[in-house]
Structure formats: C-alpha cells, structure tokens
Design an enzyme around this catalytic site. Sequence first.
Site, PDB file in Angstrom:
ATOM      1  N   LYS A 180      60.663   6.585  19.692  1.00 11.66           N
ATOM      2  CA  LYS A 180      60.235   7.493  18.855  1.00 11.66           C
ATOM      3  C   LYS A 180      61.027   8.020  17.738  1.00 11.66           C
ATOM      4  CE  LYS A 180      59.467  11.391  18.960  1.00 11.66           C
ATOM      5  NZ  LYS A 180      59.392  11.646  16.842  1.00 11.66           N
ATOM      6  N   GLU A 256      71.940  13.615  24.510  1.00 11.13           N
ATOM      7  CA  GLU A 256      72.781  14.046  23.204  1.00 11.13           C
ATOM      8  C   GLU A 256      72.177  15.192  23.036  1.00 11.13           C
ATOM      9  OE1 GLU A 256      75.724  10.661  23.622  1.00 11.13           O
ATOM     10  OE2 GLU A 256      75.247  12.983  22.646  1.00 11.13           O
ATOM     11  N   GLU A 387      73.311  27.268  16.941  1.00 12.57           N
ATOM     12  CA  GLU A 387      74.091  25.933  15.208  1.00 12.57           C
ATOM     13  C   GLU A 387      73.373  26.631  14.637  1.00 12.57           C
ATOM     14  OE1 GLU A 387      71.713  22.100  17.368  1.00 12.57           O
ATOM     15  OE2 GLU A 387      74.233  21.710  17.202  1.00 12.57           O
TER      16      GLU A 387
END
Length: 486
Positions: A180, A256, A387
Amino acid sequence: MKLSRKNLLQTQSYIDGQWWGAEHNRKFSVFNPFDGSLITKVADLGEKETESAIEAATRAFPAWSRKTAGERSDILRRWYELIMENVDDLALILTTEQGKPLEEAKGEIRYGASFIEWFAEEGKRAYGDVIPGHGTDKRITVIKQPIGVVAAITPWNFPNAMITRKVAPALAVGCTVVIKPAQDTPLSALALAVLAEEAGIPPGVLNILTTNQAKEVGATLTKSKEVRKLSFTGSTAVGKELMRQCSGTVKKLSLELGGNAPFIVFDDADIEGAVAGAMASKYRNGGQTCVCANRFFVQAGVYDRFVEALTAEVKKLKPGDGRQKNIDIGPLINVSGLEKVERIVGDAVSKGAVATTGGNRSEAGDLFYQPTVLTGVDNTMAVSEEEIFGPVAPIFRFETEEEVIAMANDTPFGLAAYFYGRDYALIWRVAEALEYGMVGINTGMISTAVAPFGGVKESGFGREGSKYGLEEYLVTKYMCWGGVER
Ligand SMILES: NC(=O)c1ccc[n+]([C@@H]2O[C@H](COP(=O)([O-])OP(=O)(O)OC[C@H]3O[C@@H](n4cnc5c(N)ncnc54)[C@H](O)[C@@H]3O)[C@@H](O)[C@H]2O)c1
Ligand SMILES: O=C[C@H](O)CS(=O)(=O)O
C-alpha cells in the site's frame, strides 16, 4: 507528463497480474505539489479489493517459493535492468507527484534499483546450519524458509526506493507481497509494477493497492491471518498503531520510523567538509527524509565559523519546479507539512532564536518554505524534540564531549546520527556512545543497499539492505534427526 513510455503512467491498482479499478469506480486525486495542479485520478481501493489482493498473494506463494533462488534471481535481475533502462521516465513521474528535483529523483530510482540488484544475488545466500548433535544418535540441521505473504506500507518521501527496499528481499527469498503506497505518491509504485510484469514476476507475487483509505486498508492487512509479515516505513505514531494491530495475529514486523538526527561538529573537524555534509544531509528532498540532520550541535570553538559558512551555502539554494534544470529544492509535500515547519520555526523564534537566513514561507510556491538556518536555539524549543521534516537547520552550541553526547541522545528517536572530528579516540568514543542505528562519521550521506539501514528506540526495529535485510523475510526452522546409531 512527457514520457517516452506512456504505459508507465497507470491509474489502476495492480492485483493478481491485472489492472484493477475500485468498486463503484471510486477514485482519488493525485496532485503536483509544485503548483497544486491535478496530475490524474487513481483507483481508490477498499477492504474487499484488499482481501482479493491478499488471496492473490496467498495463491501465488507456493509456486513462487518453490522456484530456486537462482530462478527468482534471474527475474529480479531483469526487473533491475528494466528500471535502469527507464530511469528518466520513472524520475519524471516521481518528481511530478512528490516534488523533489529531477536529479534527486534519478538518484532515488538508481538507489531503489540497487536493492533489487543486491537482493537478486543475496537471495541465493539464505544459508542454514548443520549443528553437532546433543546425543550420539542425534543430528541437527537448520534451514531458512520464506515467511509467506508480506504486507508493505510505505511513505511518500521516497515513493520508489521505500518500496524496492522491501519488495526486493521479500521476493528474492520466495515471499509474495501486497503493497500500500502513500496516497500522495501512488504513481511511482504503479510504474514499478509495469516493469515487474515485463520482467516476468508472475501474477499475485507483487500486488499494489492504491487507496485514500489508509486506515481501512491497513486494518484489513493487519487483521489478516494470511499476512504473516508487515514491513512499515513511516511515522512513529502510525508505526505504533500498526504494531498494536498486528499483535492480534502475532505478525513478524519491520518498522522504519521517524528520526531526530544529531549532526555534531567538533573543534578539530574539517569545517568545509562538515558544511558540505550538512548541506547533503539537511537539504536533500527539502529536508523531508527520515535520516536528515534534524539538530546541529557545533562546539564553541568553531560555532561562528560553521554558522557563517553554512549560511552562505544555504543562501545559494534555488527553490522551484523540480522538473526544471538547476533547481536545488522543491516544495513540501502538502499543506500540513508546510504548516508543521512554520509552527516549529515560529516556536523557536518566539523563544529567542534568530534566522541567519530564511525563516518564512517562500515565494517560490504555495508549498515552499525558505531554506533556513536558526541560531540561538535551546532545548525548550520544538526544534530540539520534533522531526522538522523541512529545510530548517537549528544550530545548538556545546562546550564538551560529555555534554553533546547527552544532548544528542536526549530524544525518543534513534535512527541516524552524524559527527565530524579527526581524533581517532574521540571518534570511537562518540560513535559507541550515540544511541542510534546508523552513525555517519565525517559524512552526511550514509544510505546504501549494502548496509543494514534501520533504527533503535522509537525509530523502530528491523533492517533493510545488506545480508541482515534478508532475515526480515525468513523464518528459521531446525530439524532434529534421531535414531542415527545402528
Ligand atoms: N525510517 C525510515 O526508513 C523512514 C523512511 C521514510 C520516512 N520515514 C518516516 O515517515 C514519516 C513521513 O512519511 P509519511 O508522512 O508518509 O508517514 P505516515 O506514517 O503518515 O504514512 C506512512 C504510510 O502509512 C500510511 N498510513 C497512515 N496512517 C495509517 C493507518 N492508520 N493505518 C495504515 N496505514 C496508515 C500512509 O498512507 C502511508 O502509506 C516521517 O516520520 C519519516 O521519518 C521513515
Ligand atoms: O527517508 C528516509 C529514507 O530511508 C531515505 S534514504 O534511505 O536515506 O535515501
């Protein structure tokens, strides 16, 4: 979009070797982030089609896993060759839907292809063991077997390489895959499927589900008993949710996730080299990479020199349409990405930070933020915790090695870290003390198919690339042979 091979631009999902539209012809739009223009509309698949894709992958698994590693290798090698023959078209599709400059997109295509090249060979080395028995009549053998049907969910920032980094090892050892891709960038995934089919990857081995219903499709994948492995690349928040969902069927996982990379410059560093490394690490993909430098820590003795040199280089960056020549930096992927960068910079400035360049939205386009350098930053600011995922370099000052290690490790993330220094003893001490999965020493560019890419802490677990990447798609079985004695 002017492609040499027009059939690389597909708008339907690829399931069981067929191009599938969605039920009720449901579609979602794909836009060019440079100017917001509509590229095309793509099939918006849901739960039923996802179940069909899982069934196709399940049906295809026995025959694909029964091939020899050499037979699978030959097909993967052909796929690699076809990708390399079509770099320009694949890069144009990628830049148009994601925004990065064409040269970066070409680099991503080659990087993504290198995983297929690497695992076409590595799949032949899924070795087992013969272990001396624990009794005179016993012998032990260990074999590695493909885990089965794999689900992969991938992000928009590297819409080609994040797919091949998973699919290559999975197919090499005999698994079948349902992917996906991100809703912002489905076209790169579909182009890969065109070339996979041409390479001879059989129906059902590789399936690509395009959808704007990520939660629903994800839930169908995670609750399926036939899906034995989930490999996810994306934000830590979504990774945690998928981990929870996979617990119901105890799936093998690779995660990840997000990063918050420190980039440390010691007094004895090569400053010019550090600035070059900082530019490569921070501003690649407009700062939208999981491993880009997120916090700069510069030792007091070279702080002013580094800030001045970095600012001078950042001012040279030319934002614009990635499809044009001599463009260094593209747009952010969407409005929420832009607003996040704006919020984080605004927070820092409101608390006393100063921009030596940038610090505002860019006139280059609605989704552009100026390449920015911030000084006067501290750990009360969002730049030290979040981030950024944008072209912003906050530069913290430090005095001692102990102080900077503590600051660098003071984050839930642990993906990549970088530092510049020359003293070999310091290099060993710092590299061992940093709590990260990957450490760049006197370099800002570390990603390669030959090394085990991945993080620790809340940046996830599992590795992609290198011999370690193969293990993610294998299970280990041992056989105990009795009655050997007469
Ligand atoms: N560690 C790595 O290798 C790596 C690489 C690239 C990006 N990332 C991380 O990804 C993030 C940016 O990418 P993003 O914005 O696409 O991340 P994201 O987590 O929002 O989305 C990633 C993928 O997950 C899907 N998704 C989102 N919510 C979902 C849900 N509830 N169920 C199932 N699927 C869902 C999305 O559609 C997309 O395909 C950053 O945090 C970046 O650090 C990490
Ligand atoms: O966003 C993170 C990707 O893993 C990019 S790369 O592997 O460093 O190119």
